[in-house]
Design an enzyme around this catalytic site. Structure first.
Site, PDB file in Angstrom:
ATOM      1  N   GLY A  85      48.461  37.195  33.371  1.00 55.78           N
ATOM      2  CA  GLY A  85      47.174  37.275  34.089  1.00 55.78           C
ATOM      3  C   GLY A  85      47.121  38.511  34.971  1.00 55.78           C
ATOM      4  N   GLY A  87      47.628  40.276  37.841  1.00 58.35           N
ATOM      5  CA  GLY A  87      48.390  40.063  39.062  1.00 58.35           C
ATOM      6  C   GLY A  87      48.112  41.125  40.115  1.00 58.35           C
ATOM      7  NE  ARG A  88      49.693  45.942  37.641  1.00 62.98           N
ATOM      8  CZ  ARG A  88      50.430  46.841  37.112  1.00 62.98           C
ATOM      9  NH1 ARG A  88      50.803  47.847  37.835  1.00 62.98           N
ATOM     10  NH2 ARG A  88      50.818  46.766  35.863  1.00 62.98           N
ATOM     11  N   GLY A 121      50.758  42.880  44.104  1.00 64.29           N
ATOM     12  CA  GLY A 121      49.357  43.105  43.749  1.00 64.29           C
ATOM     13  C   GLY A 121      48.877  44.528  43.977  1.00 64.29           C
ATOM     14  NE  ARG A 178      44.492  41.873  29.727  1.00 63.68           N
ATOM     15  CZ  ARG A 178      44.993  42.925  30.364  1.00 63.68           C
ATOM     16  NH1 ARG A 178      46.156  43.400  29.992  1.00 63.68           N
ATOM     17  NH2 ARG A 178      44.351  43.473  31.353  1.00 63.68           N
ATOM     18  CG  ASP A 247      51.090  41.704  28.596  1.00 60.84           C
ATOM     19  OD1 ASP A 247      52.033  41.785  27.788  1.00 60.84           O
ATOM     20  OD2 ASP A 247      51.112  42.256  29.705  1.00 60.84           O
ATOM     21  CG  ASN A 248      50.354  45.835  28.270  1.00 63.18           C
ATOM     22  OD1 ASN A 248      49.642  45.283  29.110  1.00 63.18           O
ATOM     23  ND2 ASN A 248      51.595  46.215  28.524  1.00 63.18           N
TER      24      ASN A 248
END
Ligand code: AMP
Ligand code: MG
Length: 477
Positions: A85, A87-88, A121, A178, A247-248
């Site tokens: 998720g 996160g930042r 973050g 993604r 995730d990328n």
């Protein structure tokens, strides 16, 4: 003012967490991408004003913005993480640009979210500038990519290996869905949400799939095709993504997440850049294999909604994934042939890569100097890229047999003279940390027209000297 038109926030609550960005204590604009702002129909003057900068730093939430952190999972370096998720990062909302395409406006480095796990973050200045430089170069080079709208410093220190100035990047993407977003719902056995996500993606990115017999399957094939072509484009530039985790891998087919990425100087197919990629999983030459692996993870996540019958679903998924290698090979062959100014000739291209490897030829200069020869220039600079002059002359002799002068235009369009060389990017980052952004501005301006000869900037063509070589780029984002 930004005219938001938000759709992701209307999806079920499992898709995201509503959370505002942190208030940067002393935001300062480092760079606004005015050309991009204009392209997107955004008011550049307002963005550069104190009110605009407050929004771009997270210090203020714009009218119409509904900030959220997206939920996703992912395989990182092959290992499964059920919950990643944003996160930042904060999705501020969406706009519909004058080209009719919906875009996400996202802040990266804007503070902790429910998905931050142990992270702070935040983003340090270095990675923000790296992403700005490299993503904007990719766009200039014609590679599908997320874009950098702005970089701001926050006036805060963030703790990395040492204390670093904090910064926020405003990222523009066709969306931030993604492969890992699908995996998130698959892993939780939430088939209904999986279907909602597929419908969302089809409507937003693959509307033509709607009329097909099996829209989910058509979408899977279309995502596969965009990834195969994207990876071929990366390879034609000597680009190594470095963190091709699921995730990328963005569903719309844009390059996303410029972490430990870089362009090769001396050619070797096994080159990696990430310090944590010990086994060469994401090496230059291995990128299509990982592309297939990542698409297989997407196919797997779609199984519950691909077909009511499980065996049929598996067969459909396998069929879609199998298409990758032909599409990739065709795209790579066409791309390399264009770079050489020849018609596709696999044997000659293999020999070329072998020779480039043996002589550790600079990837970019090899093709840039060859283009100059094709345009009537001398052989000298090209020959100097080889360890032995004889080998260079022999290769050139073989090339002259297959070179087609009618393909010169395509060669020029395929071979950048300028790339964001890693040592230049590092130099820019060091200066910026010391408070000097002149070299950042200069590099950005050189890279705006990467295919155009700029004799006055010829030092930017050069590979690093022995003491300038950057050995590793870190994930330290
Ligand atoms: P990346 O390696 O950039 O693709 O990030 C992988 C995951 O780690 C994502 O879920 C990010 O949101 C998270 N992450 C990376 N850096 C940070 C940070 N400084 N604080 C919180 N989460 C982070
Ligand atoms: Mg990421």
């Amino acid at each position: 003012m930004i005219t938001f038109d938000n759709t992701y926030v209307q999806l079920p609550s499992e898709f995201f967490a509503r959370v505002d960005p942190d208030k940067a204590p002393a935001p300062k604009l480092i760079k606004l991408n005015t050309a991009l702002a204009n392209e997107l129909g955004l008011d550049a003057e307002w963005l550069a004003s104190p009110d605009g900068i407050a929004v771009l730093s997270g210090a203020a939430v714009a009218i119409g913005s509904e900030p959220l952190a997206m939920a996703y999972a992912g395989h990182q370096f092959g290992g499964w993480s059920p919950q990643l998720g944003d996160g930042r990062a904060h999705l501020l909302g969406e706009i519909v640009a004058p080209d009719g395409i919906r875009r996400d406006i996202q802040l990266k480095g804007s503070g902790a979210t429910p998905f931050s796990r142990n992270g702070d973050g935040k983003a340090a200045l270095g990675p923000v500038l790296r992403e700005y430089i490299v993503s904007e170069f990719m766009a200039a080079a014609g590679v599908p990519t997320t874009r950098a709208l702005a970089a701001v410093s926050t006036g805060e220190r963030v703790q990395r290996e040492t204390g670093m100035p904090g910064a926020v990047l405003t990222r523009i993407a066709q969306s931030h869905v993604r492969v890992g977003t699908f995996q998130y719902f698959f892993a939780r056995k939430q088939s209904e949400n999986l279907q909602i996500l597929a419908d969302y993606v089809i409507d937003r990115h693959y509307p033509e799939a709607r009329n097909s017999e099996n829209p989910t399957l058509t979408m899977l094939s279309a995502v596969m095709e965009r990834q195969a072509k994207l990876i071929a484009k990366w390879m034609c530039l000597g680009f190594i993504h470095g963190v091709m985790n699921t995730d990328n891998v963005q569903i719309a087919g844009e390059t996303i997440d410029y972490g430990p990425c870089a362009f090769m100087d001396g050619f070797h197919p096994n080159t990696v850049f990430s310090s944590i990629d010990q086994n060469g999983r994401y090496a230059w030459v291995n990128q299509p294999n990982i592309g297939v692996w990542n698409i297989s993870r997407l196919a797997e996540a779609l199984l519950p909604i691909l077909h009511g019958d499980e065996d049929t679903a598996v067969k459909l998924a396998e069929g879609a994934v199998e298409g990758f290698s032909d599409i990739f090979n065709d795209a790579l062959n066409a791309g390399i042939a264009a770079k050489l100014g020849i018609n596709v000739d696999s044997a000659f291209m293999q020999t070329t890569f072998k020779v480039m490897t043996d002589h550790s030829c600079d990837f970019t200069l090899f093709f840039a100097e060859l283009t100059r020869i094709a345009a009537g220039g001398s052989d000298d600079a090209f020959v100097d890229l080889f360890v032995s002059q004889d080998a260079a002359h022999r290769w050139l002799e073989a090339w002259r047999v297959v070179f087609d002068p009618a393909l010169l235009g395509g060669m020029t369009a395929a071979n950048p003279v300028f790339i964001p060389r890693n040592h230049r990017v590092e130099e820019v980052i060091s200066s910026a940390i010391a408070g000097d952004f002149m070299s950042f501005e200069k590099l950005i301006s050189v890279l705006e027209t990467p295919f155009v000869e700029q004799p006055e900037n010829s030092e930017y063509e050069r590979p690093p000297t022995a003491d300038q070589v950057v050995h590793q780029t870190f994930c330290g984002t």
